[in-house]
Scaffold this motif. Structure first.
Motif, PDB file in Angstrom:
ATOM      1  N   ASN A   1     120.374 -50.751 -10.115  1.00  0.00           N
ATOM      2  CA  ASN A   1     121.605 -50.616  -9.354  1.00  0.00           C
ATOM      3  C   ASN A   1     122.831 -51.040 -10.176  1.00  0.00           C
ATOM      4  O   ASN A   1     123.688 -51.787  -9.706  1.00  0.00           O
ATOM      5  CB  ASN A   1     121.529 -51.397  -8.038  1.00  0.00           C
ATOM      6  N   VAL A   2     122.882 -50.571 -11.428  1.00  0.00           N
ATOM      7  CA  VAL A   2     124.028 -50.827 -12.304  1.00  0.00           C
ATOM      8  C   VAL A   2     124.518 -49.496 -12.859  1.00  0.00           C
ATOM      9  O   VAL A   2     123.795 -48.501 -12.834  1.00  0.00           O
ATOM     10  CB  VAL A   2     123.675 -51.778 -13.475  1.00  0.00           C
ATOM     11  N   VAL A   3     125.747 -49.482 -13.382  1.00  0.00           N
ATOM     12  CA  VAL A   3     126.266 -48.250 -13.976  1.00  0.00           C
ATOM     13  C   VAL A   3     125.489 -47.943 -15.249  1.00  0.00           C
ATOM     14  O   VAL A   3     124.968 -48.837 -15.920  1.00  0.00           O
ATOM     15  CB  VAL A   3     127.778 -48.354 -14.279  1.00  0.00           C
ATOM     16  N   ASP A   4     125.423 -46.657 -15.591  1.00  0.00           N
ATOM     17  CA  ASP A   4     124.574 -46.253 -16.719  1.00  0.00           C
ATOM     18  C   ASP A   4     125.102 -46.696 -18.076  1.00  0.00           C
ATOM     19  O   ASP A   4     124.379 -46.646 -19.063  1.00  0.00           O
ATOM     20  CB  ASP A   4     124.304 -44.752 -16.702  1.00  0.00           C
ATOM     21  N   THR A   5     126.324 -47.182 -18.149  1.00  0.00           N
ATOM     22  CA  THR A   5     126.834 -47.691 -19.428  1.00  0.00           C
ATOM     23  C   THR A   5     126.433 -49.144 -19.673  1.00  0.00           C
ATOM     24  O   THR A   5     126.531 -49.638 -20.797  1.00  0.00           O
ATOM     25  CB  THR A   5     128.369 -47.574 -19.494  1.00  0.00           C
TER      26      THR A   5
ATOM     27  N   ARG B   1     124.858 -51.189 -23.430  1.00  0.00           N
ATOM     28  CA  ARG B   1     125.597 -52.376 -23.896  1.00  0.00           C
ATOM     29  C   ARG B   1     124.669 -53.565 -24.011  1.00  0.00           C
ATOM     30  O   ARG B   1     124.746 -54.336 -24.970  1.00  0.00           O
ATOM     31  CB  ARG B   1     126.756 -52.698 -22.933  1.00  0.00           C
ATOM     32  N   TRP B   2     123.784 -53.738 -23.025  1.00  0.00           N
ATOM     33  CA  TRP B   2     122.835 -54.850 -23.069  1.00  0.00           C
ATOM     34  C   TRP B   2     121.890 -54.713 -24.249  1.00  0.00           C
ATOM     35  O   TRP B   2     121.566 -55.701 -24.914  1.00  0.00           O
ATOM     36  CB  TRP B   2     122.043 -54.931 -21.775  1.00  0.00           C
TER      37      TRP B   2
ATOM     38  N   GLU C   1     117.466 -43.709 -15.441  1.00  0.00           N
ATOM     39  CA  GLU C   1     116.450 -44.222 -14.516  1.00  0.00           C
ATOM     40  C   GLU C   1     116.477 -45.747 -14.439  1.00  0.00           C
ATOM     41  O   GLU C   1     116.387 -46.324 -13.353  1.00  0.00           O
ATOM     42  CB  GLU C   1     115.062 -43.746 -14.945  1.00  0.00           C
ATOM     43  N   VAL C   2     116.610 -46.392 -15.589  1.00  0.00           N
ATOM     44  CA  VAL C   2     116.677 -47.855 -15.611  1.00  0.00           C
ATOM     45  C   VAL C   2     117.918 -48.322 -14.859  1.00  0.00           C
ATOM     46  O   VAL C   2     117.857 -49.251 -14.041  1.00  0.00           O
ATOM     47  CB  VAL C   2     116.680 -48.386 -17.062  1.00  0.00           C
ATOM     48  N   SER C   3     119.037 -47.679 -15.122  1.00  0.00           N
ATOM     49  CA  SER C   3     120.289 -48.050 -14.463  1.00  0.00           C
ATOM     50  C   SER C   3     120.182 -47.915 -12.948  1.00  0.00           C
ATOM     51  O   SER C   3     120.606 -48.812 -12.212  1.00  0.00           O
ATOM     52  CB  SER C   3     121.440 -47.185 -14.977  1.00  0.00           C
ATOM     53  N   LEU C   4     119.623 -46.797 -12.513  1.00  0.00           N
ATOM     54  CA  LEU C   4     119.457 -46.587 -11.068  1.00  0.00           C
ATOM     55  C   LEU C   4     118.524 -47.628 -10.458  1.00  0.00           C
ATOM     56  O   LEU C   4     118.784 -48.151  -9.376  1.00  0.00           O
ATOM     57  CB  LEU C   4     118.936 -45.181 -10.798  1.00  0.00           C
TER      58      LEU C   4
END
Length: 61
Positions: free
Chosen positions: A11-15, A19-20, A5-8
């Motif tokens: 608008n970034v890839v879920d990996t 990593r962050w 959900e955070v990735s979406l």
């Protein structure tokens, strides 16, 4: 929120998000996290912060 959900929402890839988080956790622990320090100044700041933590621990004993 889940990582997906955070990735979406960002608008970034879920990996990217894990990593962050790993980078942040490593930096908070006084290390360089997953990557290398970006500048010599940042590296020096981390070194000084680690020394400060060590001095605080020493003076508490």
């Amino acid at each position: 929120m889940s990582v997906t959900e955070v990735s979406l929402s960002m608008n970034v890839v879920d990996t990217a998000v894990p990593r962050w988080v790993a980078q942040s956790d490593g930096e908070r622990a006084g290390g360089s996290g997953e990557g290398e320090p970006l500048t010599a100044e940042k590296q020096r700041i981390r070194q000084l912060e680690a020394e400060n933590r060590q001095l605080r621990e020493t003076t508490r004993r």
